[in-house]
Design an enzyme around this catalytic site. Structure first.
Site, PDB file in Angstrom:
ATOM      1  NE  ARG A 158       9.871  -0.313  -3.474  1.00 29.58           N
ATOM      2  CZ  ARG A 158      10.383  -1.398  -3.419  1.00 29.58           C
ATOM      3  NH1 ARG A 158      10.481  -1.966  -5.173  1.00 29.58           N
ATOM      4  NH2 ARG A 158      11.045  -2.751  -2.904  1.00 29.58           N
ATOM      5  CB  ALA A 177       7.156  -3.104  10.980  1.00 30.25           C
ATOM      6  CB  THR A 187      12.986 -10.208   7.951  1.00 29.67           C
ATOM      7  OG1 THR A 187      15.255 -10.296   7.364  1.00 29.67           O
ATOM      8  CG2 THR A 187      12.649  -9.236   6.517  1.00 29.67           C
ATOM      9  CG  ASN A 233     -48.692   0.624  -8.950  1.00 26.67           C
ATOM     10  OD1 ASN A 233     -48.236   0.096  -9.958  1.00 26.67           O
ATOM     11  ND2 ASN A 233     -48.814   1.726  -9.219  1.00 26.67           N
ATOM     12  N   GLY A 249      16.464 -12.279  -1.972  1.00 23.03           N
ATOM     13  CA  GLY A 249      17.605 -12.514  -1.769  1.00 23.03           C
ATOM     14  C   GLY A 249      17.951 -13.744  -2.688  1.00 23.03           C
TER      15      GLY A 249
END
Ligand code: UD1
Ligand code: CA
Length: 422
Positions: free
Chosen positions: A14, A9, A78, A373, A135
């Site tokens: 960045r 989500a 989260t 050809n 973390g």
């Protein structure tokens, strides 16, 4: 039962892009599609994708029967994201949480976690030389898991810890639902952190398992284009090495890009700066010279592609020669030993066995027999401004230079067209 929850989500600020982050391609496929495929490899019964930024685009890109989408209107963290999917998971199932922007995680790394998750919550961790931003996994004196502390909430001593949370965790859906209802957003970012469920589990007397991912590139996430490029290089190197070990000769493993699937016979040689897109099949002994792009095409045994050729949606027989500087567009079908030379474009055309268009020609919507050809500067005028028409040449036809074949037109076998004819 296995329910996989894929978090996708976030905005991806960045990346500096209008495209949602998880749709940026890696090896020719959106990052989140790699994660969904990993979930399938694990045998997921259901795959839940939590969408927010660019939700409609993400749905459009990865919609499938086994994928359910859940909208997270506001990105509150989260933990909050996982809560959007849990009501749709069967409570006794194992729920595995993956991130849509961690595309290289292999099913074989995750599979052992699923066994453990039936008994106790489990977290996938890794050790990084530079853990900035992640973390940190904190352990007690006995070395058992105690909690995950986010970088922004961590003390300087905690920031010195190099063991980090990869973001992947698994527990039963019922446990996650219960623990998440107790998570607060009382932290530096004001977010509902998913890893806080592990602290709650531990406080409830459960032990938390930590599985270590050996290979940090598998758990690396993409936050910016620099990291995406790094993972692209990692994946391309893996693919090139796999081809080399299968017996494909690559001039330089760092100068081939496979954005799709490449299937090779024996003794295939691929020179530098070749790009493969979609599904490409190369027969035994095929040689692809430098700077070619091959997309959704099949090349028969012994065919050689000279430099700077672009082959898209073509079926090429055995022992053909293509290029240099040839362009085969979709619907081009070459029979064995046909020859398409420099600055020749073909489209939606069959070129019979041994027939040649060696220089500077356009062959569109044509059926060319065997042994014919087509001289330099010949053009099939296939379009009358409204409709397209076919040009039919039989076997052993000779078309002299600078001829315009105004379709619909047929030249029977053995026919001869003098140079400069219309
Ligand atoms: C997260 C972990 C951190 C871990 C790191 C690994 C938390 C709180 N922190 O941090 O411990 O080391 O990943 O990469 O979980 N997302 C949503 N909705 C939201 C928030 C995020 O769908 O409300 C998605 C994002 O699109 C992204 C993933 O979840 O795919 C991770 O979010 P992100 O904000 O990047 O988490 P990190 O701060 O990197
Ligand atoms: Ca992240």
């Amino acid at each position: 039962m296995l329910e996989v929850i894929v978090l996708a989500a976030g905005r991806g600020t960045r990346m500096h892009s209008d495209l949602p982050k998880v749709l940026h391609p890696l090896a020719g496929k959106p990052m989140v599609a790699h994660v969904i495929d990993t979930a399938r490899d694990l045998g997921a019964d259901r795959i839940h994708v939590v969408v927010g930024h660019g939700a409609e685009l993400v749905r459009g890109a990865v919609a499938a029967d086994d994928v359910a989408f859940h909208e997270q209107a506001e990105q509150l963290g989260t933990g909050h994201a996982v809560q959007q999917a849990l009501p749709y998971c069967s409570p006794e199932s194992v729920a595995l949480v993956l991130f849509g922007d961690v595309p290289l995680l292999a099913a074989s790394t995750l599979a052992p976690m699923l066994e453990v998750a039936r008994e106790q919550p489990v977290l996938l961790a890794t050790t990084l030389d530079d853990p900035t931003g992640y973390g940190r996994v904190l352990r007690d004196a006995a070395g058992h898991f105690s909690e995950v502390v986010e970088h922004k909430d961590a003390t300087p001593e905690q920031r010195a810890v190099r063991e980090v949370n990869t973001g992947v965790l698994a527990a039963t859906a019922a446990q996650l639902t219960d623990w998440l209802s107790q998570v607060t957003n009382d932290n530096a970012q004001g977010e509902y952190y998913l890893p806080d469920v592990l602290t709650i589990a531990r406080e409830a007397g459960l032990s938390v398992a930590v599985q270590l991912a050996a290979d940090a590139s598998q758990t690396a996430g993409v936050n910016d284009r620099l990291q995406l490029e790094q993972l692209e290089r990692t994946r391309q190197k893996q693919r090139a090495e796999a081809l080399l070990s299968q017996g494909v000769a690559l001039a330089d493993r760092q100068r081939i890009d496979i954005r799709g699937e490449l299937i090779c016979g024996r003794d295939v040689f691929i020179d530098v700066n070749v790009v493969v897109e979609g599904r490409v099949v190369l027969g035994d002994g095929v040689k692809v010279s430098a700077n070619c792009v091959l997309r959704d095409s099949e090349l028969g045994a012994g065919t050689e592609v000279e430099p700077f050729s672009y082959i898209d949606g073509a079926t090429v027989g055995a022992r053909c020669r293509i290029g240099p500087y040839a362009r085969l567009r979709p619907g081009s079908a070459l029979d064995d030993a046909a020859r398409i030379g420099n600055f020749v474009e073909t489209k939606n055309s069959r070129i019979g066995a041994g027939s040649k268009a060696n220089h500077l020609a356009y062959i569109g919507d044509a059926d060319v027999g065997a042994g014919s050809n087509i001289g330099a500067g010949t053009i099939t005028c296939n379009y009358d401004g409204v409709n397209k028409h076919r040009t039919v040449l039989g076997d052993d036809v000779f078309v002299g230079s600078n001829s315009t074949l105004v379709a619909p037109v047929t030249i029977e076998s053995g026919g001869f067209v003098g140079a400069g004819s219309t």
